[in-house]
Write a protein that holds these residues in place. Structure first.
Motif, PDB file in Angstrom:
ATOM      1  N   ASP A  93      79.942  53.096  84.488  1.00  0.00           N
ATOM      2  CA  ASP A  93      78.940  53.943  85.121  1.00  0.00           C
ATOM      3  C   ASP A  93      78.918  55.330  84.491  1.00  0.00           C
ATOM      4  O   ASP A  93      77.876  55.937  84.400  1.00  0.00           O
ATOM      5  N   GLY A  94      80.093  55.867  84.142  1.00  0.00           N
ATOM      6  CA  GLY A  94      80.142  57.227  83.609  1.00  0.00           C
ATOM      7  C   GLY A  94      80.076  58.272  84.700  1.00  0.00           C
ATOM      8  O   GLY A  94      79.541  59.359  84.489  1.00  0.00           O
ATOM      9  N   VAL A  99      85.011  60.406  84.726  1.00  0.00           N
ATOM     10  CA  VAL A  99      85.182  61.284  83.562  1.00  0.00           C
ATOM     11  C   VAL A  99      86.359  62.224  83.792  1.00  0.00           C
ATOM     12  O   VAL A  99      87.181  62.449  82.894  1.00  0.00           O
ATOM     13  N   ALA A 100      86.484  62.742  85.012  1.00  0.00           N
ATOM     14  CA  ALA A 100      87.615  63.627  85.334  1.00  0.00           C
ATOM     15  C   ALA A 100      88.946  62.881  85.207  1.00  0.00           C
ATOM     16  O   ALA A 100      89.930  63.435  84.691  1.00  0.00           O
ATOM     17  N   ALA A 108      91.365  55.021  80.842  1.00  0.00           N
ATOM     18  CA  ALA A 108      91.170  54.993  79.389  1.00  0.00           C
ATOM     19  C   ALA A 108      89.716  55.254  79.015  1.00  0.00           C
ATOM     20  O   ALA A 108      89.438  55.950  78.040  1.00  0.00           O
ATOM     21  N   ALA A 109      88.781  54.673  79.799  1.00  0.00           N
ATOM     22  CA  ALA A 109      87.373  54.773  79.404  1.00  0.00           C
ATOM     23  C   ALA A 109      86.464  54.365  80.546  1.00  0.00           C
ATOM     24  O   ALA A 109      86.897  53.770  81.530  1.00  0.00           O
ATOM     25  N   THR A 110      85.194  54.685  80.362  1.00  0.00           N
ATOM     26  CA  THR A 110      84.109  54.180  81.190  1.00  0.00           C
ATOM     27  C   THR A 110      82.901  54.019  80.280  1.00  0.00           C
ATOM     28  O   THR A 110      82.823  54.668  79.235  1.00  0.00           O
ATOM     29  N   ALA A 111      82.000  53.151  80.663  1.00  0.00           N
ATOM     30  CA  ALA A 111      80.750  53.000  79.914  1.00  0.00           C
ATOM     31  C   ALA A 111      79.677  53.765  80.677  1.00  0.00           C
ATOM     32  O   ALA A 111      79.338  53.410  81.800  1.00  0.00           O
ATOM     33  N   LEU A 112      79.197  54.849  80.092  1.00  0.00           N
ATOM     34  CA  LEU A 112      78.165  55.676  80.720  1.00  0.00           C
ATOM     35  C   LEU A 112      76.827  54.969  80.669  1.00  0.00           C
ATOM     36  O   LEU A 112      76.339  54.621  79.599  1.00  0.00           O
ATOM     37  N   GLN A 113      76.265  54.739  81.843  1.00  0.00           N
ATOM     38  CA  GLN A 113      74.881  54.301  81.918  1.00  0.00           C
ATOM     39  C   GLN A 113      74.067  55.588  82.032  1.00  0.00           C
ATOM     40  O   GLN A 113      74.140  56.260  83.059  1.00  0.00           O
ATOM     41  N   PHE A 159      76.309  62.125  84.615  1.00  0.00           N
ATOM     42  CA  PHE A 159      75.736  60.874  84.105  1.00  0.00           C
ATOM     43  C   PHE A 159      74.884  61.065  82.856  1.00  0.00           C
ATOM     44  O   PHE A 159      73.979  60.298  82.588  1.00  0.00           O
ATOM     45  N   ALA A 160      75.181  62.101  82.073  1.00  0.00           N
ATOM     46  CA  ALA A 160      74.410  62.342  80.847  1.00  0.00           C
ATOM     47  C   ALA A 160      75.332  62.868  79.761  1.00  0.00           C
ATOM     48  O   ALA A 160      76.339  63.523  80.035  1.00  0.00           O
TER      49      ALA A 160
END
Length: 163
Positions: A93-94, A99-100, A108-113, A159-160
């Motif tokens: 989601d991002g 992110v924090a 480790a990560a997220t996939a930003l939509q 989210f951007a």
């Protein structure tokens, strides 16, 4: 345009297909959650992250791929309670909270939509449709996700991706 409920069905089908073809990940039915797991990696498709049962069932777990950031954050909290700091957690989601946690080293990560970009495109196309009766774009459109890691987390806000 397609019906509003079409996207979740297509997304759910894509997730099921990807998980079915992934090697080494096995399905374990659960009355409330869709979870596929092996001894090293757990893929969570609906929320089952706050009670820590996945961690208890898999004490040697090395990674968790959560279906969204809310689940990933629940896993982070459960791992913290279990005093496990060596498990790789990835969300989708991002979200600002994810992110924090990435910046803090807990995920480790997220996939930003890129929701902001999607909203921007929707407004431009709605304006075009009002003015001309056409959007000038195909009915189905896609926007690439952005892999957010510690290296680029400072460029993600609300989210951007920012410049």
């Amino acid at each position: 345009m397609g019906s509003p409920d079409q996207l979740p069905i297509e997304a759910a089908t894509a997730v099921r297909t990807a998980m079915r073809t992934a090697t080494g990940i096995h399905h374990r039915p659960h009355p409330w959650v869709g979870v596929r797991e092996n001894k090293r990696v757990v893929v969570i498709t609906v929320q089952d992250s706050h009670d820590g049962t996945i961690i208890q069932r898999n004490p040697d777990i090395q990674g968790v791929i959560a279906g969204n950031d809310t689940m990933a954050l629940g896993v982070v909290a459960a791992l913290k309670s279990a005093r496990k700091s060596d498990v790789v957690v990835v969300g989708f989601d991002g979200s600002p909270d994810a992110v924090a946690q990435i910046k803090a080293g807990n995920m480790a990560a997220t996939a930003l939509q890129p929701a902001a970009l999607g909203a921007e495109r929707a407004v431009v196309q709605a304006d075009q449709y009002i003015k001309t009766g056409k959007t000038g774009q195909p009915e189905k459109q896609s926007i690439d996700c952005v892999l957010v890691t510690k290296e680029n987390a400072d460029r993600i806000k609300n989210f951007a991706e920012i410049s």
